[in-house]
Design a protein around this motif. Structure first.
Motif, PDB file in Angstrom:
ATOM      1  N   PHE A  41       0.847  -1.191   0.000  1.00 55.25           N
ATOM      2  CA  PHE A  41       0.000   0.000   0.000  1.00 55.25           C
ATOM      3  C   PHE A  41       0.884   1.243   0.000  1.00 55.25           C
ATOM      4  CE2 PHE A  41      -3.278  -2.932   1.440  1.00 55.25           C
ATOM      5  CZ  PHE A  41      -4.350  -2.475   0.693  1.00 55.25           C
ATOM      6  N   THR A  42       0.546   2.195  -0.837  1.00 57.76           N
ATOM      7  CA  THR A  42       1.278   3.468  -0.807  1.00 57.76           C
ATOM      8  C   THR A  42       0.695   4.319   0.318  1.00 57.76           C
ATOM      9  OG1 THR A  42      -0.267   4.549  -2.311  1.00 57.76           O
ATOM     10  CG2 THR A  42       1.595   3.396  -3.315  1.00 57.76           C
ATOM     11  N   ALA A  43       1.398   5.364   0.695  1.00 59.87           N
ATOM     12  CA  ALA A  43       0.877   6.263   1.743  1.00 59.87           C
ATOM     13  C   ALA A  43      -0.352   6.984   1.197  1.00 59.87           C
ATOM     14  CB  ALA A  43       1.953   7.267   2.111  1.00 59.87           C
ATOM     15  N   PRO A  44      -1.369   7.200   2.036  1.00 62.91           N
ATOM     16  CA  PRO A  44      -2.556   7.916   1.549  1.00 62.91           C
ATOM     17  C   PRO A  44      -2.180   9.304   1.047  1.00 62.91           C
ATOM     18  CG  PRO A  44      -2.913   7.022   3.752  1.00 62.91           C
ATOM     19  CD  PRO A  44      -1.473   6.821   3.440  1.00 62.91           C
ATOM     20  N   ALA A  60     -14.148   6.267   5.292  1.00 67.02           N
ATOM     21  CA  ALA A  60     -12.691   6.325   5.152  1.00 67.02           C
ATOM     22  C   ALA A  60     -12.332   7.381   4.116  1.00 67.02           C
ATOM     23  CB  ALA A  60     -12.165   4.960   4.689  1.00 67.02           C
ATOM     24  N   GLN A  61     -11.033   7.705   4.085  1.00 68.22           N
ATOM     25  CA  GLN A  61     -10.541   8.615   3.040  1.00 68.22           C
ATOM     26  C   GLN A  61      -9.819   7.792   1.971  1.00 68.22           C
ATOM     27  OE1 GLN A  61     -10.039  10.419   6.266  1.00 68.22           O
ATOM     28  NE2 GLN A  61     -11.934  11.350   5.525  1.00 68.22           N
ATOM     29  N   LEU A  62     -10.114   8.136   0.734  1.00 61.33           N
ATOM     30  CA  LEU A  62      -9.461   7.434  -0.377  1.00 61.33           C
ATOM     31  C   LEU A  62      -8.571   8.405  -1.133  1.00 61.33           C
ATOM     32  CD1 LEU A  62     -12.578   5.512  -1.730  1.00 61.33           C
ATOM     33  CD2 LEU A  62     -10.786   4.632  -0.228  1.00 61.33           C
ATOM     34  N   SER A  63      -7.557   7.872  -1.786  1.00 63.72           N
ATOM     35  CA  SER A  63      -6.623   8.726  -2.519  1.00 63.72           C
ATOM     36  C   SER A  63      -7.000   8.786  -3.995  1.00 63.72           C
ATOM     37  CB  SER A  63      -5.204   8.155  -2.411  1.00 63.72           C
ATOM     38  OG  SER A  63      -4.840   8.038  -1.060  1.00 63.72           O
ATOM     39  N   GLN A  64      -6.839   9.958  -4.551  1.00 61.41           N
ATOM     40  CA  GLN A  64      -7.052  10.127  -5.993  1.00 61.41           C
ATOM     41  C   GLN A  64      -5.708   9.882  -6.678  1.00 61.41           C
ATOM     42  OE1 GLN A  64      -9.721  10.897  -7.892  1.00 61.41           O
ATOM     43  NE2 GLN A  64      -8.803  11.699  -9.771  1.00 61.41           N
ATOM     44  N   ALA A  65      -5.650   8.846  -7.506  1.00 58.41           N
ATOM     45  CA  ALA A  65      -4.355   8.497  -8.118  1.00 58.41           C
ATOM     46  C   ALA A  65      -3.892   9.585  -9.079  1.00 58.41           C
ATOM     47  CB  ALA A  65      -4.475   7.169  -8.856  1.00 58.41           C
ATOM     48  N   SER A  66      -2.600   9.832  -9.074  1.00 64.42           N
ATOM     49  CA  SER A  66      -2.003  10.785 -10.015  1.00 64.42           C
ATOM     50  C   SER A  66      -1.499   9.993 -11.228  1.00 64.42           C
ATOM     51  CB  SER A  66      -0.821  11.480  -9.346  1.00 64.42           C
ATOM     52  OG  SER A  66       0.152  10.498  -9.040  1.00 64.42           O
ATOM     53  N   GLN A  67      -1.072  10.694 -12.248  1.00 70.01           N
ATOM     54  CA  GLN A  67      -0.485  10.011 -13.408  1.00 70.01           C
ATOM     55  C   GLN A  67       0.729   9.186 -12.972  1.00 70.01           C
ATOM     56  OE1 GLN A  67      -1.697  10.217 -16.841  1.00 70.01           O
ATOM     57  NE2 GLN A  67      -0.379   8.407 -16.844  1.00 70.01           N
ATOM     58  N   ASP A  68       1.465   9.735 -12.024  1.00 68.92           N
ATOM     59  CA  ASP A  68       2.637   9.028 -11.501  1.00 68.92           C
ATOM     60  C   ASP A  68       2.245   7.693 -10.868  1.00 68.92           C
ATOM     61  OD1 ASP A  68       5.096  10.050 -11.845  1.00 68.92           O
ATOM     62  OD2 ASP A  68       5.427  10.448  -9.683  1.00 68.92           O
ATOM     63  N   ASP A  69       1.166   7.728 -10.083  1.00 67.71           N
ATOM     64  CA  ASP A  69       0.697   6.488  -9.436  1.00 67.71           C
ATOM     65  C   ASP A  69       0.317   5.457 -10.495  1.00 67.71           C
ATOM     66  OD1 ASP A  69       0.875   7.537  -6.812  1.00 67.71           O
ATOM     67  OD2 ASP A  69      -1.077   8.519  -7.030  1.00 67.71           O
ATOM     68  N   VAL A  70      -0.412   5.919 -11.515  1.00 66.80           N
ATOM     69  CA  VAL A  70      -0.848   4.979 -12.562  1.00 66.80           C
ATOM     70  C   VAL A  70       0.381   4.434 -13.297  1.00 66.80           C
ATOM     71  CG1 VAL A  70      -2.194   4.742 -14.693  1.00 66.80           C
ATOM     72  CG2 VAL A  70      -3.124   6.048 -12.782  1.00 66.80           C
ATOM     73  N   ASP A  71       1.333   5.317 -13.589  1.00 61.19           N
ATOM     74  CA  ASP A  71       2.556   4.864 -14.269  1.00 61.19           C
ATOM     75  C   ASP A  71       3.278   3.799 -13.430  1.00 61.19           C
ATOM     76  OD1 ASP A  71       2.076   6.675 -16.257  1.00 61.19           O
ATOM     77  OD2 ASP A  71       3.594   8.124 -15.628  1.00 61.19           O
ATOM     78  N   THR A  72       3.375   4.061 -12.127  1.00 62.36           N
ATOM     79  CA  THR A  72       4.086   3.109 -11.262  1.00 62.36           C
ATOM     80  C   THR A  72       3.341   1.770 -11.225  1.00 62.36           C
ATOM     81  OG1 THR A  72       4.496   5.042  -9.892  1.00 62.36           O
ATOM     82  CG2 THR A  72       5.236   2.957  -9.011  1.00 62.36           C
ATOM     83  N   ALA A  73       2.021   1.848 -11.178  1.00 62.74           N
ATOM     84  CA  ALA A  73       1.230   0.610 -11.138  1.00 62.74           C
ATOM     85  C   ALA A  73       1.417  -0.182 -12.440  1.00 62.74           C
ATOM     86  CB  ALA A  73      -0.244   0.939 -10.910  1.00 62.74           C
ATOM     87  N   VAL A  74       1.390   0.520 -13.568  1.00 69.47           N
ATOM     88  CA  VAL A  74       1.547  -0.169 -14.859  1.00 69.47           C
ATOM     89  C   VAL A  74       2.963  -0.763 -14.948  1.00 69.47           C
ATOM     90  CG1 VAL A  74       1.595   0.117 -17.373  1.00 69.47           C
ATOM     91  CG2 VAL A  74      -0.180   1.260 -16.033  1.00 69.47           C
ATOM     92  N   VAL A 215       1.346  -8.475  -9.608  1.00 70.32           N
ATOM     93  CA  VAL A 215       0.339  -9.216 -10.394  1.00 70.32           C
ATOM     94  C   VAL A 215      -1.013  -8.501 -10.320  1.00 70.32           C
ATOM     95  CG1 VAL A 215      -0.937 -11.404 -10.573  1.00 70.32           C
ATOM     96  CG2 VAL A 215       1.538 -11.420 -10.197  1.00 70.32           C
ATOM     97  N   VAL A 216      -1.373  -8.056  -9.110  1.00 72.47           N
ATOM     98  CA  VAL A 216      -2.606  -7.271  -8.948  1.00 72.47           C
ATOM     99  C   VAL A 216      -2.222  -5.907  -8.382  1.00 72.47           C
ATOM    100  CG1 VAL A 216      -4.724  -7.043  -7.583  1.00 72.47           C
ATOM    101  CG2 VAL A 216      -4.166  -9.228  -8.655  1.00 72.47           C
ATOM    102  N   ASN A 217      -2.627  -4.851  -9.061  1.00 72.65           N
ATOM    103  CA  ASN A 217      -2.400  -3.485  -8.594  1.00 72.65           C
ATOM    104  C   ASN A 217      -3.748  -2.778  -8.586  1.00 72.65           C
ATOM    105  OD1 ASN A 217       0.767  -3.342  -8.855  1.00 72.65           O
ATOM    106  ND2 ASN A 217      -0.034  -4.347 -10.689  1.00 72.65           N
ATOM    107  N   ILE A 218      -4.010  -2.022  -7.522  1.00 69.60           N
ATOM    108  CA  ILE A 218      -5.303  -1.346  -7.424  1.00 69.60           C
ATOM    109  C   ILE A 218      -5.066   0.139  -7.165  1.00 69.60           C
ATOM    110  CG2 ILE A 218      -7.443  -1.173  -6.066  1.00 69.60           C
ATOM    111  CD1 ILE A 218      -7.224  -4.256  -5.760  1.00 69.60           C
TER     112      ILE A 218
END
Ligand code: NAI
Length: 781
Positions: A41-44, A60-74, A215-218
């Motif tokens: 899990f990344t930091a919120p 709960a509070q959820l994080s809005q992914a940035s382009q960077d987050d999506v790039d890292t996940a991919v 294998v699984v990234n969310i």
């Protein structure tokens, strides 16, 4: 209270499920979540609240992914994919099994968290959603195990971007992740912004199961994050479930990107009650059809069609049943109808219903809580097919109804929709049920039951309900590709030559439309030259009007789709026989057109290909899926309808036959566009068709500029699928234009195929030529 009084009121006492464990889990996680990337899990980060729609409380509070987050996940998914796919199927099966067991073990926590987050009654999350989730992982553990032996010619696609809605948050996740990872893909999944909590709990389950990292990234966030996934260059496939409008945007955004795509979109599914139905069961079925999950179900039976003779009695009983529905705290085990997912959705439902002046509205007499997102069970009768609410998806607990007189009229009304997801029919007459089921335009048909789902039976629609299936053997196709290696295809240019006199006795080639030779509407032809510049003849240049005429002819030849496989096989053999009789002539023509030797081999391959599909015409059968209910799901392979195909340039005759034969073998009608560079062999071929008993309109042949013709075909609303094997760069154009009616596309994306070899025929073609309709029928004890 006396026993008599109790029986008279039949009131339930409250039976609340405790939220304590789920709330404690949220607190344990700090009530704030980051993304799940590369096994951690990344930091919120900055984001938004996840709320309980039943009372508005923040969960709960959820994080809005940035382009960077999506790039890292991919990147994480890419890094993991090859190794994951290279594992023996058995190893992947063990991970899927571990996930299934862990979901099962934590099913109560999952169910309560789902209900808190989404507002659905706990009875549903506990008894339907979560059991179907672990069923899906068990089933696909089996698919991983069997992949090596049963799908030896298929391999993973790569990284899959998966975007899911809020109505079945964990179940949609399971439908997406289980088949993807079973087949060796890795995933980046985005849950819906209203309902991300069970996906995050699932991420924790992946960690507990020891699933290899990446294998699984969310990633969480709203539609903007969805767009980042859709547009990401490191992703090979997009799988989406949600609204038709977003599905259409995704079709446009992915056009020409070489990404595979499956879309599971909206619906306005008919629920047909014939006069001989078991009325009480049909009414109980409606509770599951339209009040299940507050009607926020893509396949909800939201259009009630009742046979006129029983309508009054049916409506009276239905209203009485509606009055008995309990609406309120979703965590109460006695509740039938819970909360709508969010105030935004509540407003959408309210506005749609309030803007309607048609028919008569009836709202359940049941008390609706004053606070929270609740909407009363509603029935609107006396509508017509023209009523907006009979056509628009409301996605709420609102049932729209009208009557019909005859079974024929029921089918007509049922199919009067731009959607084609599901249909339900009720009758005690088995002949009627099995007569009507094939006539309904839908991916699933339920007979004397409704809203049945299982991992073994594919789920998905036709028309604007999208394409692709989830579940069953048919669902795996969406997560694998043939192992055959491909090369890039360069544009094949026509030879140029000197204008010379045209032999006045040489027959001028024509278009072939509706069983007749037709001059091109625009009156233009082009000279076709041999490699040495010698004039070989003239080919007509078809325009938009010719395409429309050909589509009309193909649409009119719908009787072909009802013929037997045996008859279609005989006609294909007959075409082969007639081609064989003129083999030398065709071989010489191909040699002259292509400037190569080998026309004789191409003709022999075309004859063999016709035999192949004559063979398959009566053998590419459906299946009977074993589903864990008192029934069976008949997976019937139906023709797609009208298929437009841009035929291969490099194999002037074989390319045409390779597209035509599987399509017509499966009962489709085709509009074929001949090789742009070498059209004459295809145009000669209509003489073979004319002598082979092919009914008028089943095969139509055009010639001309692929780009222009492709655009018109892909735009045309009566074309159900477009295939392109052209060497022109038109895949993106076709995919983009197909978004209009969300027709299926099969485009080569600039890749060549060995038409003479095994890649030129087979199951891929048959699969593209058919859609699977799952008809669930009662069977056995
Ligand atoms: P939606 O289609 O906007 O959302 C579904 C998912 O797509 C969510 O995860 C969302 O964040 C994402 N998304 C939104 N815009 C996107 C974009 N441009 N690119 C990529 N991803 C994007 O559905 P919404 O707005 O939540 O509901 C609106 C209507 O959609 C409902 O009233 C209902 O009619 C329909 N719907 C149908 C569903 C189905 O199962 N067929 C499920 C949910 C909604």
């Amino acid at each position: 209270m006396t026993v008599k009084e109790i029986f008279e009121t039949m009131d339930y006492g409250p039976a609340p499920e405790s939220a304590a464990d789920a709330l404690a889990w949220l607190v344990d996680q700090g009530s704030a979540f980051g993304h799940f990337i590369n096994g951690k899990f990344t930091a919120p980060s900055e984001g938004f609240d996840s709320k309980n729609p039943a009372n508005g409380e923040v969960l709960a509070q959820l994080s809005q992914a940035s382009q960077d987050d999506v790039d890292t996940a991919v990147k994480a998914a890419r890094a993991a994919q090859k190794k994951w796919a290279a594992l023996p199927g058995h190893s992947r099966a063990r991970y899927l099994y571990a996930i299934a067991r862990l979901v099962q073990k934590h099913s109560r926590l999952f169910a309560v968290l789902e209900t808190l987050d989404n507002g659905k009654p706990i009875r549903e999350s506990r008894d339907i959603d979560i059991p179907l989730v672990h069923r899906h992982f068990y089933y696909h553990a089996g698919m991983a195990q069997l992949m090596d032996s049963e799908l030896p010619d298929r391999e993973a696609l790569g990284v899959c971007g998966q975007i899911i809605p809020w109505n079945f948050p964990l179940l949609m996740l399971a439908w997406k992740i289980a088949p993807a990872i079973a087949m060796g893909n890795t995933v980046v999944l985005k849950p819906a912004e209203y309902t991300s909590l069970t996906a995050l709990l699932f991420a924790d389950i992946c960690r507990q199961a020891g699933l290899p990292k990446g294998v699984v990234n969310i990633v969480t966030g709203d539609g903007a994050v969805g767009e980042m996934i859709v547009n990401h260059e490191g992703i090979e496939k997009i799988a989406f479930t949600g609204s038709t409008s977003v599905g259409r945007k995704i079709r446009e955004a992915t056009a020409g990107s070489c990404k595979a795509l499956t879309l599971e979109l909206g619906g306005k599914s008919p629920y047909i009650v014939f006069e001989d139905a078991d009325i009480d069961s049909a009414i109980e079925g409606l509770v599951d059809a339209i009040w299940f999950n507050q009607g926020q179900v893509c396949c909800a039976g939201s259009r009630l069609l009742v046979q006129e003779g029983i309508a009054d009695r049916f409506y009276t009983k239905l209203k009485a049943r509606m009055d008995g529905l309990r609406i309120g705290n979703p965590l109460d085990k006695c509740i039938d109808v819970g909360a709508v997912v969010d105030p935004v959705q509540l407003k959408t439902i309210t506005d749609l219903v309030d803007s309607n002046d048609d028919g008569e509205i009836y709202r359940a007499a049941t008390a609706v809580p004053a606070e929270g997102c609740f909407y009363p069970p509603t029935l609107i009768t006396g509508l017509s097919t023209a009523s907006k609410l009979m056509q628009e998806e409301i996605f709420g607990p609102v049932l729209c109804a009208m009557t019909f007189r005859t079974p024929g009229e029921a089918v007509e009304i049922a199919n009067n929709t731009r959607y084609g997801l599901a249909a339900t029919l009720w009758t005690e007459n088995v002949n009627l049920a099995l007569d009507i089921a094939p006539k309904l335009t839908a991916g699933m048909v339920w007979v004397n039951a409704t809203n049945l789902f299982d991992a073994a039976a594919g789920f998905g629609g036709v028309r604007e309900s999208g394409f692709g299936r989830e579940g069953g053997w048919e669902g795996l196709a969406a997560y694998t590709k043939p192992k055959a290696s491909t090369k890039s295809l360069t544009k094949i240019e026509a030879f140029i030559g000197e204008d010379g006199p045209v032999d006045p006795l040489d027959r001028t080639a024509k278009l072939y439309i509706g069983g007749k030779q037709a001059r091109p509407d625009g009156g233009y032809s082009q000279n076709i030259y041999a490699k040495n510049g010698k004039l070989l003849g003239q080919a007509p240049i078809a325009n938009r009007k010719d395409v429309r005429n050909a589509v009309e002819a193909a649409a009119g030849a719908s009787a072909w789709s009802k013929t037997t496989g045996h008859l279609r096989a005989q006609i294909l053999y007959y075409i082969a026989e007639n081609l064989s009789a003129r083999a030398d002539e065709f071989a010489a023509r191909i040699d002259a057109l292509t400037g190569k030797k080998g026309g004789d081999k191409e003709v022999q391959a075309a004859i063999s290909r016709l035999f192949t599909y004559a063979a398959w015409a009566d053998k590419y059968d459906g299946q009977a899926h074993g589903v864990p209910i008192r029934g069976v799901a008949l997976a019937m392979k139906e023709p797609v309808g009208v298929i437009g195909a841009l035929c291969a340039d490099e194999a002037p005759l074989l390319g045409l036959v390779s597209a035509m034969a599987p399509a017509i073998a499966m009962g489709n009608r085709v509009v074929l566009t001949a090789s742009e560079a070498y059209p004459l062999a295809a145009l000669d071929f209509y003489q073979v068709l004319e002598t082979s008993d092919v009914p008028a309109g089943v095969v139509n042949i055009l010639s001309g500029n692929h780009e222009e013709l492709a655009k018109t075909l892909a735009d045309h609303l009566n074309v159900d699928a477009v295939w392109s094997f052209s060497s022109s760069d038109i895949s993106g154009l076709i995919e983009g234009a197909s978004a209009g009616n969300l027709k299926r596309t099969w485009a080569n994306n600039g890749q060549s195929r060995d038409w003479m070899g095994a890649a030129g025929e087979g199951k891929d073609f048959l699969e593209a030529a058919t859609v699977v309709k799952n008809i669930w029928i009662p069977y056995g004890e």
